[in-house]
Design a protein around this motif. Structure first.
Motif, mmCIF file in Angstrom:
data_model
loop_
_atom_site.group_PDB
_atom_site.id
_atom_site.type_symbol
_atom_site.label_atom_id
_atom_site.label_comp_id
_atom_site.label_asym_id
_atom_site.label_seq_id
_atom_site.Cartn_x
_atom_site.Cartn_y
_atom_site.Cartn_z
ATOM 1 N N ARG A 15 -2.559 -42.673 39.583
ATOM 2 C CA ARG A 15 -2.450 -41.431 38.810
ATOM 3 C C ARG A 15 -1.258 -41.490 37.860
ATOM 4 N N GLN A 88 -2.041 -28.415 40.822
ATOM 5 C CA GLN A 88 -2.784 -29.546 41.393
ATOM 6 C C GLN A 88 -3.426 -29.183 42.733
ATOM 7 N N GLU A 106 -10.774 -36.898 37.276
ATOM 8 C CA GLU A 106 -9.677 -37.211 36.360
ATOM 9 C C GLU A 106 -9.911 -38.544 35.661
#
Length: 134
Positions: A15, A88, A106
């Motif tokens: 990420r 989040q 994502e």
């Protein structure tokens, strides 16, 4: 001591790499002024949050929106770190409820936006600027 090979550590590194890639993409497509403008980025986040809420059946004209706005305005701001975490966490809750995986959503969106024509992205960005949305 944490294990750098754990699924959480691997996901965090993945990420972080995507985060850096998106920032560089934003700078390349929209320029440093956009990529570094916290106001612009916050307005874009608000737009995306409204769009996500719409997918969950929330009417953007519902009176509850004003109630939420008033509640937020009446409270002392948190920290950026804390609020990013809160956003989040809520995204994870919505994804789980919808049977989706946040990481794959994502990754797919990052791949999608990187494939879009830069001229089209800049045109849409200019439209938002012209409308005073950012």
């Amino acid at each position: 001591m944490s294990d750098d090979r754990s699924e959480i550590a691997i996901t965090a590194r993945r990420r972080k790499a995507r985060q850096e890639a998106v920032h560089e993409w934003s700078r390349r497509v929209y320029g440093d002024e956009h990529a570094k403008s916290r106001r612009t980025l916050s307005l874009r986040l608000l737009e995306e949050a409204f769009e996500l809420a719409q997918t969950q059946g929330l009417d953007p004209f519902d009176d509850i929106i004003e109630t939420v706005r008033q509640r937020v305005a009446s409270r002392k701001p948190g920290t950026t770190r804390e609020e990013i975490g809160n956003v989040q966490v809520m995204v994870m809750c919505i994804a789980e409820n919808a049977g989706l995986d946040v990481d794959s959503c994502e990754a797919a969106e990052v791949a999608r936006i990187h494939a879009l024509p830069v001229d089209e992205l800049r045109r849409k960005h200019q439209e938002k600027l012209d409308q005073g949305l950012i």
